[in-house]
Design an enzyme around this catalytic site. Sequence first.
Site, PDB file in Angstrom:
ATOM      1  N   ARG A 188       0.817  -1.219   0.000  1.00  0.00           N
ATOM      2  CA  ARG A 188       0.000   0.000   0.000  1.00  0.00           C
ATOM      3  C   ARG A 188       0.853   1.273   0.000  1.00  0.00           C
ATOM      4  O   ARG A 188       0.404   2.328   0.404  1.00  0.00           O
ATOM      5  CB  ARG A 188      -0.939  -0.013   1.205  1.00  0.00           C
ATOM      6  CG  ARG A 188      -2.002  -1.088   1.126  1.00  0.00           C
ATOM      7  CD  ARG A 188      -3.013  -0.968   2.239  1.00  0.00           C
ATOM      8  NE  ARG A 188      -2.411  -1.202   3.549  1.00  0.00           N
ATOM      9  CZ  ARG A 188      -3.060  -1.054   4.706  1.00  0.00           C
ATOM     10  NH1 ARG A 188      -4.314  -0.659   4.700  1.00  0.00           N
ATOM     11  NH2 ARG A 188      -2.445  -1.294   5.840  1.00  0.00           N
ATOM     12  N   ARG A 219       2.018   8.611  -6.264  1.00  0.00           N
ATOM     13  CA  ARG A 219       1.082   9.574  -6.840  1.00  0.00           C
ATOM     14  C   ARG A 219       1.692  10.257  -8.050  1.00  0.00           C
ATOM     15  O   ARG A 219       2.862  10.648  -8.021  1.00  0.00           O
ATOM     16  CB  ARG A 219       0.698  10.636  -5.806  1.00  0.00           C
ATOM     17  CG  ARG A 219       0.131  10.031  -4.538  1.00  0.00           C
ATOM     18  CD  ARG A 219      -0.684  11.014  -3.754  1.00  0.00           C
ATOM     19  NE  ARG A 219      -1.094  10.356  -2.507  1.00  0.00           N
ATOM     20  CZ  ARG A 219      -0.638  10.663  -1.311  1.00  0.00           C
ATOM     21  NH1 ARG A 219       0.250  11.631  -1.177  1.00  0.00           N
ATOM     22  NH2 ARG A 219      -1.059  10.018  -0.241  1.00  0.00           N
ATOM     23  N   ARG A 221       9.982  -5.807  16.583  1.00  0.00           N
ATOM     24  CA  ARG A 221      11.095  -4.890  16.368  1.00  0.00           C
ATOM     25  C   ARG A 221      11.049  -3.845  17.475  1.00  0.00           C
ATOM     26  O   ARG A 221       9.980  -3.406  17.912  1.00  0.00           O
ATOM     27  CB  ARG A 221      11.009  -4.194  15.014  1.00  0.00           C
ATOM     28  CG  ARG A 221      11.310  -5.106  13.855  1.00  0.00           C
ATOM     29  CD  ARG A 221      12.746  -5.591  13.837  1.00  0.00           C
ATOM     30  NE  ARG A 221      13.682  -4.568  13.400  1.00  0.00           N
ATOM     31  CZ  ARG A 221      14.996  -4.697  13.431  1.00  0.00           C
ATOM     32  NH1 ARG A 221      15.542  -5.800  13.895  1.00  0.00           N
ATOM     33  NH2 ARG A 221      15.781  -3.721  13.001  1.00  0.00           N
ATOM     34  N   ARG A 278      15.552   7.907  11.017  1.00  0.00           N
ATOM     35  CA  ARG A 278      14.998   9.256  10.803  1.00  0.00           C
ATOM     36  C   ARG A 278      15.343  10.167  11.962  1.00  0.00           C
ATOM     37  O   ARG A 278      15.706   9.715  13.051  1.00  0.00           O
ATOM     38  CB  ARG A 278      13.486   9.190  10.618  1.00  0.00           C
ATOM     39  CG  ARG A 278      12.697   8.608  11.783  1.00  0.00           C
ATOM     40  CD  ARG A 278      11.208   8.577  11.455  1.00  0.00           C
ATOM     41  NE  ARG A 278      10.400   7.997  12.525  1.00  0.00           N
ATOM     42  CZ  ARG A 278       9.072   7.972  12.539  1.00  0.00           C
ATOM     43  NH1 ARG A 278       8.400   8.477  11.534  1.00  0.00           N
ATOM     44  NH2 ARG A 278       8.416   7.436  13.538  1.00  0.00           N
ATOM     45  N   GLU A 300      16.041   8.214  15.671  1.00  0.00           N
ATOM     46  CA  GLU A 300      15.341   6.946  15.878  1.00  0.00           C
ATOM     47  C   GLU A 300      16.165   5.799  15.282  1.00  0.00           C
ATOM     48  O   GLU A 300      16.403   5.759  14.074  1.00  0.00           O
ATOM     49  CB  GLU A 300      13.964   7.014  15.226  1.00  0.00           C
ATOM     50  CG  GLU A 300      13.026   5.898  15.575  1.00  0.00           C
ATOM     51  CD  GLU A 300      11.621   6.174  15.065  1.00  0.00           C
ATOM     52  OE1 GLU A 300      11.115   5.329  14.301  1.00  0.00           O
ATOM     53  OE2 GLU A 300      11.036   7.219  15.420  1.00  0.00           O
ATOM     54  N   TYR A 330      -0.361  -4.312  13.415  1.00  0.00           N
ATOM     55  CA  TYR A 330      -0.004  -2.897  13.393  1.00  0.00           C
ATOM     56  C   TYR A 330      -1.275  -2.070  13.258  1.00  0.00           C
ATOM     57  O   TYR A 330      -2.028  -2.214  12.299  1.00  0.00           O
ATOM     58  CB  TYR A 330       0.943  -2.584  12.234  1.00  0.00           C
ATOM     59  CG  TYR A 330       1.418  -1.151  12.258  1.00  0.00           C
ATOM     60  CD1 TYR A 330       2.570  -0.804  12.955  1.00  0.00           C
ATOM     61  CD2 TYR A 330       0.694  -0.150  11.633  1.00  0.00           C
ATOM     62  CE1 TYR A 330       3.001   0.512  13.016  1.00  0.00           C
ATOM     63  CE2 TYR A 330       1.112   1.163  11.692  1.00  0.00           C
ATOM     64  CZ  TYR A 330       2.261   1.488  12.378  1.00  0.00           C
ATOM     65  OH  TYR A 330       2.673   2.803  12.437  1.00  0.00           O
ATOM     66  N   ASP A 350      -2.850   1.922  13.307  1.00  0.00           N
ATOM     67  CA  ASP A 350      -2.741   3.374  13.431  1.00  0.00           C
ATOM     68  C   ASP A 350      -3.686   3.824  14.541  1.00  0.00           C
ATOM     69  O   ASP A 350      -4.558   3.074  14.984  1.00  0.00           O
ATOM     70  CB  ASP A 350      -3.105   4.062  12.111  1.00  0.00           C
ATOM     71  CG  ASP A 350      -1.986   3.963  11.082  1.00  0.00           C
ATOM     72  OD1 ASP A 350      -0.811   3.970  11.482  1.00  0.00           O
ATOM     73  OD2 ASP A 350      -2.303   3.884   9.871  1.00  0.00           O
TER      74      ASP A 350
END
Length: 371
Positions: free
Chosen positions: A170, A174, A249, A281, A301, A349, A351
């Site tokens: 996913r 664009r 993880r 990041r 991180e 996972y 959100d």
Amino acid sequence: MNDYLIVGSGLFGAVFAYEAAKKHKKVKVIEKRKHIGGNIYTESIAGIQVHRYGAHIFHTDNQEIWDYVNQFAEFNRYTNSPIANFHGEIYNLPFNMNTFNQLWGVVTPQTARKKIAEQRSILKGKSPKNLEEQAIALVGTDIYLKLIKEYTEKQWGIPANELPSFIIRRLPVRYTYDNNYFKDRYQGIPIGGYTQIIEKMLSHENIQVDTNVDFFEKKEHYHEESKKIIYTGMIDQYFDYQYGALEYRSLIFETEQMKNVENYQGNAVVNYTDKETPFTRIIEHKHFEFGTQKDTVITKEYPKAWKRGDEPYYPVNNSENNHLYKKYKKLADQQEQVIFGGRLGQYTYYDMHQVIHAALKLVQEELGGRR
């Protein structure tokens, strides 16, 4: 006797506790950390709301969920537009016409599509069998090699051609000049941070909250004093790893206040996609709320292989682990007193908007709706 013991004060547990308390249930929440809020915990440093456990941007297309969370905080209109740094080359994310122009100098969707189609031909039309092939099928070899391969291998600690394809299926791609990572209708950051949301949820007079408490130190006691338990910890740990440990993880966060630095990197999130940089990041927290403070706070991180005793941040949902989870899920389904929820309890996972939706669904099942 508690009607409900909630193990974990993250978003799933807090939503259920809040709704149960409104239904006049006696609720006790225990949290192993020294603070409430789980991974969405934020704290103020130099007047800046710092996301202690990684960047959290709330986004949803569900108006009911958006209205629900806005009861507890006012949200700004932050738009998530991360950038990627590959050996000093800067690229826009998600992959869009800006990215394609930066890479190849193309300016129209037609030429970008043609370029990707040329690079995709290396697969010779076969269906992707792993993450590497899936990524090339989506964006070609150049983007895969610069912006996906090494970053993903750092993140997961596994070669990209050994990771399942669904991880990246996913991936946003664009053919417009649009740097908005999420396409959801509602998105933003709570003004004043996320911790206030959990504080308001858990402030009901029917809720008792104890932090710095390990459920497993008095597991039997908690079972005896509670009619039901909502458990949001690791499902394999609850069953004493009897089938073996699931794989997770972990992460290491290095946070630094930089005095008299108003703007360190010009963006809230910069991903470092080369393998030589040890962190994935850098987050500069003030940009989440368009801060103008004289100092700034950054967090690096670092991904880390998980071992028992480490904080598990996300599950490794490959076929082997998912098969093992099903065995634990079968045990969980046999429990009459305990309900398993959240990322760790359901080994998936989520959100934030999905966590709230799942918690409210459980509320409806357990308590017959919210109102």
